[in-house]
Design a protein around this motif. Structure first.
Motif: not given
Length: 625
Positions: A299-301, A312-314, A323-327, A349-350
């Motif tokens: 997913g994404k962190v 929420s994800k929103t 501030f985002k990174s894919s897992v 958060y993940f």
């Protein structure tokens, strides 16, 4: 299961103990190797040597660039994993590993365990070097992680050259940091795996395995049991609470039917467990250090200020991309970069692919402080001779005993190296950014074989009498913050610098031929325009040296000179003394020599050697006379 077997029995001591063949004694195993100074894996090799894991080849060498053949790596695997080599098949699996091969039992055991598949044409590849891609396959199988489908993310320019069977494993191995590509952006999948590379990858493998073992996967609760149907509605079956759908889509109830499907597969149940994220990095971190974490799913962190309360994800998707990174892999280490971030308190958060959001991680503190590192992390070590060395800041006219601290240690802040100036009153080094003092660097050692003596212009570092060339020691460099208002300085980081002891050179061979005595030394000579001191030369035609037996040569009857070979020097006898001496096959020269000087300034003490006329082997009779 093979995975459980691998993870339980695989240990660092077992895996690397077989790298060096043949094995040598424990005493030899602790001896530093003479051929790894330029190896990029020197630190990994030394680490494994200290633990008694790696042996050399018995001559003080490791042979870092030597290759490992496939059958020898099979022996390594069999020994490391404790495979049963006592039970072999009646006929060989591979045509090139017959039953009388020294590797037969190990290869067959690895085949039985599912580790080795061969080359697909009935052969194993005996005599061929183990390739980088095959090493990746074997290490990833040993980790026991799922690599299926991961090869599609490979970015190497030669990714198309990686064999299909190895692509997924290579991607996972790179994701774990076991491998790096070359500076040309290539992986070189078919390249032979060198011994130094095996040591380095193994060291990284142990780190990855430790991280995996330290993570307890989030428990997957059984589906809550459904309220039993009322008697009036018997047609609605209720799956048992212990029924868990198969991830492979096959039957989870291959025996008799217990759910009314009469042997059919159990209906798929929706995934409802919450994702989890765990920090691997320890807080605080300096800006520039990656945040390492492991999530339970793909997913994404998201990195958010610690005081924020996204629901929420929103909310999370509204953050800047920094501030985002894919897992990409579940239960594997993911890194978030911090170069463009500001100091402060954060949490992670993940969110999984279904949009489910994890609980926040523990607090992460990012600080904007100077960082201390070794100048050359792959090769840094401090060579210390008998007289020691003075650790200084920049020097205009360094002596042979001076050591510039910048050659080993660097402090970086805001992308540049900071200046270090020796503080003669506090006996440490001041750290400056331009004209602004930002830190203090302290030097210490917990090793009993090292003494540190403050002087006016530096720290005099000496070996104690207990030190010898096989002794292990370190210098510790601790970086602390600096402020006039601070009563107690905060530690910002520290590094350990390995110390190797280099003692005085010694003559290893002395030969005579045609009026010239040639002496070979165990180190390169650095005489600094001062010739070795030949204190005396005497000759006995009988080979016996008594009170009055022998001829003592005068200084004008011989000449000392350095050779083109930096490890040799010669003593040439004059024609007049040769005519006077009664040279015969029983005769001997006796030499008393001192003043041999090496690179670190060590000077040898008096050493006595006998040189036969007919026998070129030296016969040292005493030392320190």
């Amino acid at each position: 299961m093979l995975r459980n077997t691998l993870m339980k029995v695989l240990s660092s001591a077992a895996l690397l103990s077989a790298i060096a063949v043949p094995a040598v004694s424990a005493e030899t195993a602790t001896t530093p190797f003479s051929d790894i100074a330029g190896s990029y894996a020197k630190d990994a090799i030394n680490e494994l040597v200290e633990k008694g894991i790696v042996n050399g080849k018995g001559d003080g060498k490791f042979d870092p660039t030597g290759k490992i053949e496939r059958q020898d790596f099979a022996i390594i695997l069999a020994k490391a994993l404790g495979l049963d080599v006592s039970s072999t098949p009646t006929s060989p699996t591979f045509s090139d590993v017959p039953s009388d091969s020294y590797a037969y039992a190990s290869v067959e055991a690895a085949v039985k365990a599912g580790l080795i598949k061969g080359q697909g044409n009935g052969t194993f590849g005996t005599g061929s070097n183990l390739s980088r891609q095959d090493m990746a396959v074997l290490f990833v199988r040993a980790l026991g992680v799922d690599s299926q489908g991961k090869g599609s993310i490979l970015k190497f320019s030669d990714a198309s050259s990686i064999s299909d069977y190895a692509k997924d494993a290579v991607a996972v191995a790179v994701g774990f940091g076991l491998f790096n590509g070359g500076t040309d952006g290539k992986f070189d999948p078919k390249g032979g795996a060198a011994r130094e590379e095996v040591a380095l990858v193994a060291s990284r493998f142990f780190d990855a395995k430790e991280i995996i073992d330290s993570q307890t996967p989030p428990s997957q609760p059984d589906p809550a049991p459904t309220t039993p149907p009322e008697p009036a509605k018997p047609a609605t079956p209720t799956p048992p609470a212990t029924s868990v759908p198969s991830s492979s889509g096959g039957s989870s109830n291959s025996g008799g039917s217990s759910n009314g499907n009469h042997g059919g597969s159990t209906p798929s149940q929706p995934e409802t467990s919450a994702p989890a994220v765990t920090l691997v990095s320890s807080s605080p971190l300096n800006i520039g250090d990656p945040i390492k974490l492991i999530s339970s799913k793909v997913g994404k962190v998201y990195l958010v200020p610690y005081a924020a309360t996204p629901t929420s994800k929103t909310d999370l998707e509204s953050l800047d991309d920094r501030f985002k990174s894919s897992v990409l892999y579940a239960n594997q280490v993911t890194e978030m970069q911090t170069f463009s971030l500001t100091a402060g308190e954060y949490k992670v958060y993940f969110v999984d692919s279904e949009g489910r959001m994890s609980a926040p991680s523990a607090k992460i503190v990012l600080q904007d402080n100077p960082r201390i590192t070794l100048t050359n992390e792959e090769e840094s070590s401090f060579l210390l001779g008998k007289e020691g060395a003075v650790l200084k800041d920049l020097t205009d006219n360094p002596s042979s005993a001076d050591r510039n601290i910048n050659d080993w240690i660097q402090v970086k802040w805001h992308g540049k190296s900071l200046d270090m100036i020796y503080n003669s009153t506090q006996h440490n080094f001041k750290v400056f950014e331009d004209d602004n003092r930002v830190g203090t660097l302290e030097v210490s050692s917990e090793s009993s074989v090292i003494s540190i003596e403050p002087t006016e212009d530096g720290l005099h570092i000496r070996p104690t009498e207990e030190a010898n060339e096989t002794t292990k020691a370190d210098l510790q460099f601790t970086l602390k913050s600096y402020s006039r208002e601070e009563e107690t300085q905060q530690e910002l980081g520290h590094v350990d610098l390995p110390v190797h002891f280099d003692l005085a050179p010694s003559v290893t061979e002395a030969t005579y031929q045609d009026g010239v005595i040639t002496l070979t030394v165990d180190q390169v000579l650095h005489q600094m325009d001062v010739l070795p001191l030949v204190k005396s030369i005497s000759y006995s035609s009988s080979g016996e040296f008594g009170n009055d037996n022998g001829y003592l040569l005068q200084d004008e009857e011989f000449k000392v000179a350095l050779s083109e070979d930096p490890k040799q020097f010669t003593i040439t006898l004059t024609d007049s003394v040769l005519n006077e001496l009664l040279l015969n096959e029983n005769g001997k020269f006796r030499l008393v020599i001192s003043g041999l000087r090496d690179e670190t300034g060590n000077l040898s003490e008096e050493e006595t050697y006998d040189v036969n006329i007919s026998n070129v082997e030296p016969n040292p009779t005493s030392k320190g006379e």
